[in-house]
Design an enzyme around this catalytic site. Structure first.
Site, PDB file in Angstrom:
ATOM      1  N   THR A 136      63.409  -9.942  73.107  1.00  0.00           N
ATOM      2  CA  THR A 136      64.713 -10.777  73.085  1.00  0.00           C
ATOM      3  C   THR A 136      65.435 -10.391  71.830  1.00  0.00           C
ATOM      4  OG1 THR A 136      63.234 -12.429  74.222  1.00  0.00           O
ATOM      5  CG2 THR A 136      65.489 -13.031  73.170  1.00  0.00           C
ATOM      6  N   ASP A 148      62.681 -19.102  62.569  1.00  0.00           N
ATOM      7  CA  ASP A 148      61.608 -19.799  62.819  1.00  0.00           C
ATOM      8  C   ASP A 148      60.829 -20.425  61.612  1.00  0.00           C
ATOM      9  OD1 ASP A 148      58.778 -20.394  63.486  1.00  0.00           O
ATOM     10  OD2 ASP A 148      58.877 -18.889  65.276  1.00  0.00           O
ATOM     11  N   ARG A 165      51.996 -11.052  72.864  1.00  0.00           N
ATOM     12  CA  ARG A 165      53.275 -10.707  72.912  1.00  0.00           C
ATOM     13  C   ARG A 165      54.083 -10.687  71.582  1.00  0.00           C
ATOM     14  NH1 ARG A 165      58.453 -10.161  75.360  1.00  0.00           N
ATOM     15  NH2 ARG A 165      60.077 -11.392  74.669  1.00  0.00           N
ATOM     16  N   HIS A 212      48.168 -14.796  -5.326  1.00  0.00           N
ATOM     17  CA  HIS A 212      46.939 -14.994  -5.776  1.00  0.00           C
ATOM     18  C   HIS A 212      46.108 -13.910  -6.742  1.00  0.00           C
ATOM     19  CE1 HIS A 212      45.601 -12.764  -2.105  1.00  0.00           C
ATOM     20  NE2 HIS A 212      44.645 -12.622  -2.978  1.00  0.00           N
ATOM     21  N   ASP A 236      52.023 -17.573  -1.034  1.00  0.00           N
ATOM     22  CA  ASP A 236      51.116 -16.468  -1.382  1.00  0.00           C
ATOM     23  C   ASP A 236      51.999 -15.143  -1.841  1.00  0.00           C
ATOM     24  OD1 ASP A 236      48.888 -15.116  -2.727  1.00  0.00           O
ATOM     25  OD2 ASP A 236      47.862 -14.855  -0.805  1.00  0.00           O
ATOM     26  N   SER A 242      44.182  -7.005  -1.143  1.00  0.00           N
ATOM     27  CA  SER A 242      45.188  -8.344  -1.252  1.00  0.00           C
ATOM     28  C   SER A 242      46.317  -7.759  -1.887  1.00  0.00           C
ATOM     29  CB  SER A 242      44.459  -9.331  -2.151  1.00  0.00           C
ATOM     30  OG  SER A 242      43.572  -9.931  -1.217  1.00  0.00           O
TER      31      SER A 242
END
EC number: 3.4.21.7
Length: 810
Positions: free
Chosen positions: A136, A158, A172, A622, A665, A760
């Site tokens: 269709t 749909d 179908r 430190h 620090d 450090s």
């Protein structure tokens, strides 16, 4: 060889008065499509080209590419799903999102994906076919419904979604199982959520991702182009159970968002493996033991460890039983353990590769002083370049040559075995004008690399003027050399590479043009007929030519040479080793020339530090607890060995000390006399005030600290570490809320790589465009290289104003 004769694109994305039509497209700079069905048209702007694509009636226009200099528009029926994408200069490819998407919005009326099977697995019949079912709906009767091939569609609106006629004579039609797009709901943990919800679960407004107020953070959109960090929308860039955001409440840093789950099944995540491939996110094997032999506990269990990595929070990650998995983008599969003292560990999963790449540290017996140094410049067109640069002219990170993400390509180590396609290093496998790479930005396919040609005098040292930073590519420069891609070049070169004189920018003969004129680009320096780069062309400065047969060409403008005294630019290219500080990678001598050794006046090394100007060193506060008297300390510069110092080192006493007034620090040391800047002593660059390093940025730490019995002790060592966003670092299983906003985390959560005692005060530097920037000062950590306990560094950018004030006033 990929075609790349056409020209770079205008980076203007003009706003249309009718909205933003380009939002419907995905754009990729430097990319082109091989197209059979196409039209080549003139267009004065990108929007005009997009309009021509929308208006096309002879074929379905799925993409277009725009060449700004020629003002040329090519509209095409193909996109990356049906054709080959290749590398091209001076073009931007625009592809309609709707034709790239394999999900549906609402009932799928506009779905244009390529699903061609029904929910029961039956192959769809072609819409143009009349067998076995007379349709269709067909392309002839409904030409605007996208009824191509045998793809699922919804031509009749749909309510149950896309469908198709089937190839089964007894059936179908049937519906197709198309997943929902994640714009109104989320699949899995919302990693791909693309919606516009911008409030948290408690109703707080989200902070914009490109804002650093009220919360500074490392999720910077430009650094994470594939995470879709738009505006202030909820997103999930880091493996949380669902999308989240930073909040606009100064007292609440971040919170999860309430995104509903999609009702349709999630999209396929691709193939799964019983062995380790990549980071193991698709590993589905049954290994349930960690690397140190601990048994994994079930993902559903909450003892002995409570956690949120549950099957409910991560429904798509196959968290079955107690098997090792990688639900949150870690470096490898892992699990929580049944040992109450060990929260989690990685698992040892057999590799899918027949010959896995070794991750062992480099040979400790290799004498570091004799290790060859690769020069970070190239000869000729750079085909022989084998350096380790992996950054483009605009600062983008290179994609690995063996990776197909975010850009699929054919320039692989297998296809080009002699091109040196290692990791993501800049290379020139196809004889282009210089080294280049694919980028990690999905919207920019490739760019040239931020490298200069070797001059034959690399490594020579000039007499040291004061320290100065180089401008970047955007900063106007009247020198007859360029930085980066030369967008800021303001020199007087006015001929092309072939020697053809340039046409004046204000002239319309012999070539008529509308986009690049002094009126349309008043800040681009379009004076007379000088070579310029108003559009940020990856090829560098260019001009329209006075040759009627040649629209434009590039100019031969060299890169400005870096001088020995530029901050953040070592004369010896660092090794950039993925090895460990604990477990070891000895640095190339003098490749980190800002590293200093802080010592007692008797010569004992106890901390590191960073030279930031000839008279100033930055270290940790430190480190100065031993004595409040400057005369107690001295600084060693230019050293590679901790003891048996080399004859060229500089030893300078400390004259003044300044600790940060709010007790952070971090501290400044003023030297009693300026350091002599040489090829072995160069300052690091300071960051911009309040700059935030992006999460997962790879940075480097250096030091002579404790190596716990591993090789290389006594020699300067280096390690590559990823920055970890404070949000992650402060999780319960890591540092549990102890990291401040004035600090940053970096390290491998598996452990094994960290700074230790003696490191450090030392530097954490990150490479940005063409120099190393000091982003962190080594501060503290829980133990040394312990799993789940990354190192913590003072965030230097938060103290730049204080640093500059102290230096200026003293």
């Amino acid at each position: 060889m990929e075609h790349k004769e056409v020209v770079l694109l205008l980076l203007l994305f003009l706003k249309s008065g009718q909205g933003e039509p380009l939002d419907d497209y995905v754009n990729t700079k430097g990319a082109s499509l091989f197209s059979i069905t196409k039209k080549q048209l003139g267009a004065g702007s990108i929007e005009e080209c997009a309009a021509k694509c929308e208006e096309e009636e002879e074929f379905t226009c799925r993409s277009f590419q725009y060449h700004s200099k020629e003002q040329q528009c090519v509209i095409m029926a193909e996109n990356r799903k049906s054709s080959i994408v290749f590398r091209m200069r001076d073009v931007v490819l625009f592809e309609k999102k709707v034709y790239l998407s394999e999900c549906k919005t609402g009932n799928g009326k506009n779905y244009r994906g390529t699903m061609s099977k029904t929910r029961t697995g039956i192959t769809c019949q072609k819409w143009s076919s009349t067998s076995p079912h007379r349709p269709t709906f067909s392309p002839a009767t409904h030409p605007s419904e996208g009824l191509e091939e045998n793809y699922c569609r919804n031509p009749d609106n749909d309510g149950q979604g896309p469908w198709c006629y089937t190839t089964d004579p007894e059936e179908r039609f049937d519906y197709c199982d198309i997943p929902e797009c994640e714009d109104e709901c989320m699949h899995c943990s919302g990693e791909n959520y693309d919606g516009k919800i911008s409030k948290t679960m408690s109703g707080l407004e989200c902070q914009a991702w490109d804002s650093q107020s009220p919360h500074a953070h490392g999720y910077i959109p430009s650094k994470f182009p594939n995470k879709n960090l738009k505006k202030n929308y909820c997103r999930n860039p880091d493996g949380e159970p669902r999308p989240w955001c930073f909040t606009t409440d100064p007292n609440k840093r971040w919170e999860l968002c309430d995104i509903p789950r999609c009702t349709t099944p999630p999209p396929s995540s691709g193939p799964t493996y019983q062995c380790l491939k990549g980071t193991g996110e698709n590993y589905r094997g049954d290994v349930a033991v960690t690397v140190s032999g601990h048994t994994c506990h079930g993902w559903s269990a909450q003892t002995p460890h409570t956690h949120n990595r549950t099957p409910e929070n991560f429904p798509c990650k196959n968290l079955d039983e107690n098997y090792c998995r990688n639900p949150d983008g870690e470096k490898a599969p892992w699990c929580y353990t049944t040992n109450s003292q060990v929260r989690w560990e990685y698992c040892k999963i057999p590799s899918c590769e027949s010959s896995p790449v070794s991750t062992e540290p480099l040979d400790p017996t290799a004498p570091p002083e004799l290790t060859p140094v690769v020069q970070e410049c190239y000869h000729g067109d750079g085909q022989s370049y084998r350096g380790t640069s992996s950054t483009t002219t605009t600062g983008k990170k290179c994609q690995s040559w063996s990776s197909m993400t975010p850009h699929w390509h054919e320039k692989t180590p297998e296809n080009f075995p002699n091109a040196g396609l290692t990791m993501n290093y800049c290379r020139n496998p196809d004889a282009d004008k210089g080294p280049w790479c694919f980028t990690t930005d999905p919207s920019v396919r490739w760019e040239y690399c931020n490298l200069k040609k070797c001059s034959g005098t690399e490594g020579s040292v000039a007499a040291p003027p004061p320290v100065a930073q180089l401008p970047d590519a955007e900063t106007p420069s009247e020198e007859d050399c360029m930085f980066g891609n030369g967008k800021g070049y303001r020199g007087k070169k006015a001929t092309t590479v072939t020697g053809t004189p340039c046409q004046e920018w204000a002239a319309q003969e012999p070539h008529s043009h509308r986009i690049f004129t002094p009126e349309t680009n008043p800040r681009a320096g379009l004076e007379k007929n000088y070579c310029r780069n108003p559009d940020g062309d990856v090829g560098g400065p260019w001009c329209y030519t006075t040759n009627p047969r040649k629209l434009f060409d590039y100019c031969d403008v060299p890169q400005c040479a870096a001088s020995s005294f530029d901050c953040g630019k070592p004369q010896v290219e660092p090794k950039k080793c993925p090895g460990r500080v604990v477990g070891g990678c000895v640095a190339y001598p003098h490749s980190w020339p800002w590293q200093i050794s802080l010592r007692t006046r008797l010569g004992m090394h106890f901390c590191g530090g960073t030279l930031i100007s000839p008279e100033w060193v930055l270290t940790a506060a430190h480190c100065l607890e031993k004595s409040s008297r400057p005369s107690f300390y001295k600084v060693i510069l230019g050293a590679h060995r901790e003891v048996h110092l080399e004859p060229h080192v500089q030893e300078i006493e400390v004259s003044k000390m300044f600790s940060e007034p709010a007790r952070a620090d971090i501290a400044l040391l003023k030297l009693s006399s300026p350091a002599i800047i040489t090829d072995k002593v160069i300052p690091a660059c300071l960051p911009s005030p309040n700059y935030v390093v992006a999460d997962r940025t790879e940075c480097f730490i250096t030091g002579w600290g404790e190596t716990q019995g591993t090789y290389g002790a006594g020699l300067l060592k280096e390690a590559r570490l990823p920055v970890i966003e404070n949000k992650v670092c402060n999780r319960y299983e890591f540092l549990n809320g102890t990291v401040k906003t004035t600090e940053l985390c970096a390290g491998h959560l598996a452990g094994g790589t960290d700074s230790c005692q003696g490191d450090s005060g030392g530097p954490l530097v990150c490479f940005e465009k063409d120099k190393y920037i000091l982003q962190g000062v080594t501060s503290w950590g829980l133990g040394c290289a312990r799993p789940n306990k990354p190192g913590v560094y003072v965030r230097v950018s938060r103290f730049v104003t204080w640093i500059e004030g102290v230096m200026r006033n003293n």
